[in-house]
Design a protein around this motif. Structure first.
Motif, mmCIF file in Angstrom:
data_model
loop_
_atom_site.group_PDB
_atom_site.id
_atom_site.type_symbol
_atom_site.label_atom_id
_atom_site.label_comp_id
_atom_site.label_asym_id
_atom_site.label_seq_id
_atom_site.Cartn_x
_atom_site.Cartn_y
_atom_site.Cartn_z
ATOM 1 N N TYR A 77 40.286 -11.148 1.490
ATOM 2 C CA TYR A 77 38.906 -11.629 1.609
ATOM 3 C C TYR A 77 37.946 -10.567 2.164
ATOM 4 O O TYR A 77 36.817 -10.434 1.697
ATOM 5 C CB TYR A 77 38.850 -12.892 2.483
ATOM 6 C CG TYR A 77 37.435 -13.359 2.662
ATOM 7 C CD1 TYR A 77 36.747 -13.928 1.587
ATOM 8 C CD2 TYR A 77 36.760 -13.182 3.857
ATOM 9 C CE1 TYR A 77 35.430 -14.315 1.710
ATOM 10 C CE2 TYR A 77 35.432 -13.564 3.997
ATOM 11 C CZ TYR A 77 34.775 -14.126 2.912
ATOM 12 O OH TYR A 77 33.464 -14.480 3.041
ATOM 13 N N ARG B 116 36.721 -8.371 -0.609
ATOM 14 C CA ARG B 116 36.240 -8.997 -1.833
ATOM 15 C C ARG B 116 34.739 -8.837 -2.037
ATOM 16 O O ARG B 116 33.999 -8.781 -1.064
ATOM 17 C CB ARG B 116 36.603 -10.486 -1.816
ATOM 18 C CG ARG B 116 37.357 -10.921 -3.042
ATOM 19 C CD ARG B 116 37.720 -12.384 -2.963
ATOM 20 N NE ARG B 116 38.995 -12.585 -2.284
ATOM 21 C CZ ARG B 116 39.389 -13.781 -1.809
ATOM 22 N NH1 ARG B 116 38.598 -14.846 -1.926
ATOM 23 N NH2 ARG B 116 40.567 -13.897 -1.215
ATOM 24 N N PHE C 293 39.468 -6.803 -8.583
ATOM 25 C CA PHE C 293 38.397 -6.538 -7.632
ATOM 26 C C PHE C 293 37.046 -6.572 -8.348
ATOM 27 O O PHE C 293 36.114 -7.243 -7.909
ATOM 28 C CB PHE C 293 38.620 -5.169 -6.963
ATOM 29 C CG PHE C 293 37.478 -4.695 -6.119
ATOM 30 C CD1 PHE C 293 37.317 -5.177 -4.828
ATOM 31 C CD2 PHE C 293 36.564 -3.774 -6.606
ATOM 32 C CE1 PHE C 293 36.255 -4.743 -4.040
ATOM 33 C CE2 PHE C 293 35.516 -3.331 -5.825
ATOM 34 C CZ PHE C 293 35.358 -3.823 -4.539
ATOM 35 N N ALA D 45 36.046 -10.105 -9.552
ATOM 36 C CA ALA D 45 35.551 -10.977 -8.480
ATOM 37 C C ALA D 45 34.134 -10.588 -8.062
ATOM 38 O O ALA D 45 33.336 -11.444 -7.691
ATOM 39 C CB ALA D 45 36.499 -10.903 -7.283
ATOM 40 N N ASN E 103 45.711 -11.773 -4.922
ATOM 41 C CA ASN E 103 44.256 -11.716 -4.876
ATOM 42 C C ASN E 103 43.830 -10.570 -3.957
ATOM 43 O O ASN E 103 44.618 -10.089 -3.148
ATOM 44 C CB ASN E 103 43.690 -13.031 -4.334
ATOM 45 C CG ASN E 103 44.024 -14.197 -5.244
ATOM 46 O OD1 ASN E 103 43.691 -14.203 -6.417
ATOM 47 N ND2 ASN E 103 44.734 -15.190 -4.702
#
Lengths: 578, 77
Positions: B74, B77, A331, A334, B71
């Protein structure tokens, strides 16, 4: 997979443990060890190997009462004060007296705890008054170590079955539970002499600011199913107005600071980089100060590590990014945020029920017994305040041992087959519809209403509107919810639990006409703490199909609290700042 | 009221060249606490079927061939 299969089976056991996260495996283990002849079943919605709040592990014990650092008396006192005195001390004291045995047992399982050069446990101070935090350098091995023990004791594990309701006998005793397979929707009736609920927090109650339904503080699989099942079985639930709200890394919804980074010198700061609270230990009072700072001209609030040596930050990252929530490093990567360079923005979580960090849960005594004979509860869903992971293990052990004893002297209770028939119809109703509202939309709407109308600061008129709007959603749930496969059916049943918890949150919050526990129950139109009328528990239960709340006196303290100590947690704000 | 299909970009990505689900492996599907991964009937490989992720990572950690990457969703993020 996920296609509907018609099926109805019946299983009989002595002790049924529902929930295979933290408390559940320990409860099953202790029940079996108490009497190896007993048939113990561990039922789990996911897979016991990696289920529950600690699916990836845990970075430390937050409430270890270890000889030489703290006594059970000191711990009981600290928890009593941190909860504004609304505590039955017997279960807290029992936990505090027993947890050191459990730490040593977990150590033998291979879950090693931090030790100093002398080989003694190396505890850190985080709480306002005492020293209780014990790091777990290999905390990523917790679930695997537990799983080995479950296999060794030959506990019968039933994965991918979601419990839906508890069964009771004509005399009110617990008689078992119903469950549905999360991949086929096959229906299962489990008959048992005693049942232990270890189903975690109600963590999917409020909606995170990101709007992502599953971006919650708690593992979102913990959707309050245990709270809802206990309620429908007639068990009392305690102090539900005392919500769980936690300080978090903004958007990431992982815990931030106090227990891991605090002992290294990190702290919670305002936008000027200054401390504003004396103690980062999570309490309602601390959360109120956090909220005040967040809303003030000195907001928002930050986790501050950039004053520490780069090697120290590296050591903290090693724990934060590898053990409990390892995606945290990703996290930050990014976002391009580095603890060494600047402070990290924090925020507060959505609301939930969780005695692990707060105090709301199914009411239990010092033997983990609920108010329904033969029914036990442990972990985040039982009412032992601030009990955290070690409380789940310890109270799970207490529940398992007691339930095993009771099962031995109990005949298998009868159950109402008409109830099972009606429950099967209720559970499968969303699968019988061709058209309607899917669970994700019903869930979003429910949780958006929770945010709009139920989260603190709590206002009476607003909560009443919330109740009316939630009733409309309930009509939709009962008449129009559609599930196209077994996975959506699981989500549909979870929405039903979430809606039950939302109704309970509103009802309990309206009942207590005072403010208490800092932000957790900050009622703007009743801003004062009112000890004359409200120095008591509130118990909520289902009576004739309706929510009913009542007061319950606090049991006389075992460990006395001096008058000047009572308010220690009311003085958390750094004094030269105010 | 018919149901619509709303696309989302999913957080869990599987490298099909490394994934051995077609040889019978189901580890990532088994360990997910939210049960959101499935083996595709078309490709025989694992994929994220439901965008309901806690980015907790047992799927990635327990994958025997390193085929799974988690990941951050979104929206966060």
């Amino acid at each position: 997979m996920d296609n509907f299969v018609e099926g109805l089976s019946e299983v009989t056991c002595d002790v049924l443990v529902i929930g295979g996260g933290t408390a559940g495996p320990m409860a099953a283990l202790k029940a079996k060890q108490k009497n190896p002849a007993l048939n113990v079943v561990l039922l789990e919605k996911a897979n016991v190997k990696r289920s529950g709040a600690i699916c990836m592990g845990m970075d430390g014990l937050n409430n270890a009462v270890v000889p030489g650092y703290a006594t059970p008396e000191q711990y009981t006192k600290e928890i009593t004060i941190a909860n504004d005195g609304i505590v039955d001390q017997a279960p807290v004291f029992k936990y505090a007296s027993r947890c050191y045995d459990i730490i040593q047992e977990l150590d033998r399982f291979g879950i090693r705890f931090q030790k100093n050069a002398n080989g003694d446990f190396d505890l850190k101070k985080v709480h306002h008054l005492g020293t209780y935090v014990l790091p777990m350098p290999n905390g990523d091995t917790v679930k695997k170590a537990l799983y080995r023990q479950i296999k060794r004791e030959r506990i019968l594990v039933s994965n991918r079955f979601m419990a839906t309701r508890l069964l009771t006998a004509s005399d009110g005793r617990i008689a078992g539970a119903t469950a549905v397979n999360t991949r086929t929707a096959e229906f299962l009736v489990l008959r048992a002499k005693t049942v232990i609920l270890c189903m975690g927090a109600a963590g999917r109650l409020g909606l995170p600011h990101s709007g992502y339904l599953f971006g919650t503080y708690e593992n979102p699989t913990n959707s309050g199913d245990g709270y809802a099942m206990a309620y429908h079985a007639g068990a009392a639930l305690a102090n539900l107005e005392c919500y769980q709200i936690n300080p978090l890394i903004k958007d990431y919804n992982g815990p931030a600071c106090a227990y891991v980074a605090g002992p290294f010198g990190a702290y919670t700061a305002n936008s000027e980089g200054n401390r504003f609270i004396e103690s980062d230990y999570w309490s309602g009072q601390m959360m109120q100060e956090f909220y005040n700072e967040l809303q003030s001209g000195k907001g928002p609030v930050f986790l501050k590590l950039n004053h520490l040596h780069a090697d120290t930050v590296g050591e903290i990252e090693e724990i934060l990014h590898k053990v409990e929530r390892p995606s945290r490093g990703r996290f930050h990567q990014a976002r391009g945020t580095d603890y060494r360079e600047k402070m990290i923005e924090m925020h507060i979580s959505e609301i939930g029920f969780c005695s692990g960090h707060s105090a709301s849960g199914v009411f239990v005594d010092e033997f983990a017994r609920t108010t329904v004979p033969g029914l036990y509860a442990a972990g985040d869903m039982a009412s032992v305040p601030h009990n955290y992971m070690l409380g789940a293990f310890t109270n799970g052990a207490v529940a398992g041992e007691h339930a095993a004893e009771v099962a031995l002297e109990t005949d298998l209770p009868d159950f109402d087959s008409e109830f099972v028939k009606a429950e099967r119809k209720r559970v499968l109703a969303p699968t019988r519809r061709e058209d309607g509202i899917p669970p994700n939309q019903l869930e979003y709407k429910t949780r958006r209403l929770v945010n709009d109308y139920l989260q603190p600061p709590k206002v009476t008129a607003r909560m009443r509107i919330g109740q009316a709007r939630l009733a409309e959603v309930r009509d939709d749930l009962e008449t129009a919810l559609v599930a196209r496969n077994a996975h959506e059916l699981m989500r549909s049943l979870e929405v039903s639990s979430i809606l039950d918890c939302a109704d309970m949150a509103a009802h309990a919050s309206l009942f207590r006409t005072e403010s208490r526990w800092g932000l957790y129950h900050n009622r703007v139109d009743y801003p004062k703490k009112d000890d004359d009328n409200w120095f008591c528990h509130t118990l909520l239960r289902k009576v004739d199909g309706r929510l009913v709340s009542e007061k319950r006196p606090i049991q006389p303290y075992i460990v006395p609290i001096e008058n000047e100590e009572r308010t220690a947690y009311d003085r958390l704000r750094v004094s030269n700042q105010a | 009221m018919p149901l619509a299909f709303s696309p989302t970009t999913v957080p869990v990505v599987v490298d099909e060249a490394k994934c051995i689900a077609d040889k019978g492996c189901t580890v990532c599907v088994d360990v997910c606490p939210l049960d959101v991964l499935r083996i595709s009937d078309l490709t025989g490989k694992a994929h994220m079927k439901f965008d309901e992720c806690w980015y907790c990572m047992p799927c990635e950690k327990d994958c025997p061939t390193g085929a799974v990457t988690v990941n951050i969703p979104y929206l966060l993020r």
